[in-house]
Design an enzyme around this catalytic site. Structure first.
Site, PDB file in Angstrom:
ATOM      1  N   ARG A   1     -11.578  71.989  -3.436  1.00 52.68           N
ATOM      2  CA  ARG A   1     -10.186  71.592  -3.217  1.00 52.68           C
ATOM      3  C   ARG A   1      -9.726  70.766  -4.409  1.00 52.68           C
ATOM      4  O   ARG A   1     -10.543  70.180  -5.106  1.00 52.68           O
ATOM      5  CB  ARG A   1     -10.079  70.656  -1.994  1.00 52.68           C
TER       6      ARG A   1
ATOM      7  N   GLU B   1      -9.597  75.472 -16.416  1.00 51.08           N
ATOM      8  CA  GLU B   1     -10.687  76.193 -15.769  1.00 51.08           C
ATOM      9  C   GLU B   1     -11.272  75.268 -14.700  1.00 51.08           C
ATOM     10  O   GLU B   1     -11.237  74.041 -14.845  1.00 51.08           O
ATOM     11  CB  GLU B   1     -11.778  76.524 -16.794  1.00 51.08           C
TER      12      GLU B   1
ATOM     13  N   ARG C   1     -15.370  69.566  -9.759  1.00 53.13           N
ATOM     14  CA  ARG C   1     -15.480  68.823  -8.499  1.00 53.13           C
ATOM     15  C   ARG C   1     -16.929  68.905  -8.047  1.00 53.13           C
ATOM     16  O   ARG C   1     -17.505  69.996  -8.015  1.00 53.13           O
ATOM     17  CB  ARG C   1     -14.559  69.386  -7.414  1.00 53.13           C
TER      18      ARG C   1
ATOM     19  N   ASN D   1      -6.954  57.712  -0.118  1.00 59.24           N
ATOM     20  CA  ASN D   1      -8.132  56.889   0.182  1.00 59.24           C
ATOM     21  C   ASN D   1      -7.767  55.536   0.811  1.00 59.24           C
ATOM     22  O   ASN D   1      -8.616  54.885   1.429  1.00 59.24           O
ATOM     23  CB  ASN D   1      -8.974  56.639  -1.082  1.00 59.24           C
ATOM     24  N   TRP D   2      -6.490  55.106   0.673  1.00 62.30           N
ATOM     25  CA  TRP D   2      -6.082  53.858   1.342  1.00 62.30           C
ATOM     26  C   TRP D   2      -6.234  53.970   2.853  1.00 62.30           C
ATOM     27  O   TRP D   2      -6.288  52.959   3.556  1.00 62.30           O
ATOM     28  CB  TRP D   2      -4.621  53.510   1.006  1.00 62.30           C
TER      29      TRP D   2
ATOM     30  N   ASP E   1     -17.118  63.568  -5.985  1.00 61.18           N
ATOM     31  CA  ASP E   1     -17.162  63.671  -4.516  1.00 61.18           C
ATOM     32  C   ASP E   1     -18.613  63.704  -4.025  1.00 61.18           C
ATOM     33  O   ASP E   1     -19.492  64.196  -4.710  1.00 61.18           O
ATOM     34  CB  ASP E   1     -16.426  64.961  -4.091  1.00 61.18           C
TER      35      ASP E   1
HETATM   36  C1  FPP Z   1     -15.877  60.502  -3.005  1.00 57.51           C
HETATM   37  O1  FPP Z   1     -17.007  60.419  -2.187  1.00 57.51           O
HETATM   38  C2  FPP Z   1     -15.762  59.356  -3.872  1.00 57.51           C
HETATM   39  C3  FPP Z   1     -14.776  58.410  -3.788  1.00 57.51           C
HETATM   40  C4  FPP Z   1     -13.712  58.430  -2.792  1.00 57.51           C
HETATM   41  C5  FPP Z   1     -14.739  57.294  -4.705  1.00 57.51           C
HETATM   42  C6  FPP Z   1     -15.260  57.522  -6.091  1.00 57.51           C
HETATM   43  C7  FPP Z   1     -15.724  56.220  -6.572  1.00 57.51           C
HETATM   44  C8  FPP Z   1     -16.805  55.975  -7.341  1.00 57.51           C
HETATM   45  C9  FPP Z   1     -17.646  57.037  -7.908  1.00 57.51           C
HETATM   46  C10 FPP Z   1     -17.254  54.594  -7.628  1.00 57.51           C
HETATM   47  C11 FPP Z   1     -16.286  53.683  -8.295  1.00 57.51           C
HETATM   48  C12 FPP Z   1     -15.618  54.191  -9.502  1.00 57.51           C
HETATM   49  C13 FPP Z   1     -15.587  53.601 -10.722  1.00 57.51           C
HETATM   50  C14 FPP Z   1     -14.692  54.128 -11.799  1.00 57.51           C
HETATM   51  C15 FPP Z   1     -16.432  52.431 -11.037  1.00 57.51           C
HETATM   52  P1  FPP Z   1     -16.785  60.426  -0.615  1.00 57.51           P
HETATM   53  O2  FPP Z   1     -16.850  59.009  -0.163  1.00 57.51           O
HETATM   54  O3  FPP Z   1     -15.525  61.143  -0.281  1.00 57.51           O
HETATM   55  O4  FPP Z   1     -18.046  61.218  -0.178  1.00 57.51           O
HETATM   56  P2  FPP Z   1     -18.174  62.190   1.079  1.00 57.51           P
HETATM   57  O5  FPP Z   1     -17.190  63.307   0.853  1.00 57.51           O
HETATM   58  O6  FPP Z   1     -19.605  62.629   0.989  1.00 57.51           O
HETATM   59  O7  FPP Z   1     -17.876  61.364   2.288  1.00 57.51           O
END
Ligand code: FPP
Length: 241
Positions: free
Chosen positions: A195, A208, A189, A69-70, A21
């Site tokens: 969360r 854990e 996380r 996320n969609w 995250d």
């Molecule tokens: C959360 O950050 C991250 C994601 C929703 C996507 C995770 C994806 C990657 C790390 C890259 C692609 C993965 C692979 C396996 C190549 P956020 O966008 O929710 O950040 P924010 O909470 O700061 O807005």
């Protein structure tokens, strides 16, 4: 190479699950678009997979894209799908070299067809690698996973193939996407959020938790080692005295 896991500890810490995250906030702090944060985040995935393998972790599950996320903007969803496409195409030789088996969990039907076929190919090409398993949660939601398991079990019971009293932990676990993967010992996380966000709800019953302040694009081997050292100091009792 330094390993932070002794043999005894390796048995204890087999599986780490990470919620990656903070990509968006990392980019915003630099006045950059969210896609820039995701790109850096994808680079971190490669580094952390390698570090975890070297540290003796047998299973690493990464939350790359949740069913929720969609609902992000179409542009952001497209950027994430493009990154995944690139990752799936570019990583095979590295994964083979490092003995990494890749598996995916999630609702595949929702993903574009070309990504689904790259996923199948990567799973197939790496299926005999035994050093470590990297499980990528893609279009994954734990409640949806649990519901599809309930539907399968209800169907078997309705057909008379199983009796309700035969339904136990093991049968239920076997109906989940993670059927052949042991439960996580440690959930990390990043980005300071505390969360679970619909991640592995059944599987983390005895895990854990560690909430790291580091934003995912800054997460590195040193932070992973620090967290593992913290985990090693904990006493896990599984409800026993
Ligand atoms: C959360 O950050 C991250 C994601 C929703 C996507 C995770 C994806 C990657 C790390 C890259 C692609 C993965 C692979 C396996 C190549 P956020 O966008 O929710 O950040 P924010 O909470 O700061 O807005």
């Amino acid at each position: 190479m330094r390993t932070v896991l002794s043999n005894k500890e390796t048995q204890q810490l087999q599986h780490i699950a990470i919620i990656m995250d903070g990509n968006g906030r990392w980019a915003a702090k630099r006045g950059m678009p969210r896609s820039f944060g995701h790109k850096k985040g994808a680079e971190r995935v490669k580094e952390v997979v390698q570090a975890a393998g070297e540290l003796g972790v047998k299973y690493l599950t990464l939350y790359a894209f949740s069913t929720e996320n969609w609902q992000r903007s179409p542009d952001e969803v497209n950027d994430l799908m493009d990154l995944l496409r690139q990752y799936l195409k570019s990583e095979l030789s590295e994964l083979q070299k490092n003995g990494v088996r890749i598996v995916f969990i999630g609702e595949r039907e929702m993903l574009p067809a070309d990504i689904r076929s790259s996923m199948r190919r990567l799973e197939d090409d790496t299926k005999n690698n035994a050093k470590m398993t990297v499980c990528i949660a893609l279009s994954y939601g734990s409640r949806q996973e649990i519901l599809q398991a309930v539907r399968k079990i209800a169907t078997l019971a309705k057909r008379g193939d199983i009796k309700p009293e035969e339904i136990d932990d093991k049968m239920f676990s076997d109906m989940l996407y993670t059927q052949e993967i042991p439960d996580p010992d440690l959930v990390i996380r990043t980005s300071g959020e505390q969360r679970l966000s619909n991640y592995l709800l059944w599987q983390v019953a005895y895990a854990e938790f560690y909430f790291s302040e580091v934003l995912w694009p800054d997460f590195d081997r040193a932070e992973l080692e620090k967290i593992i050292e913290n985990f090693n100091k904990r006493e896990r009792r599984y409800g026993k005295a």
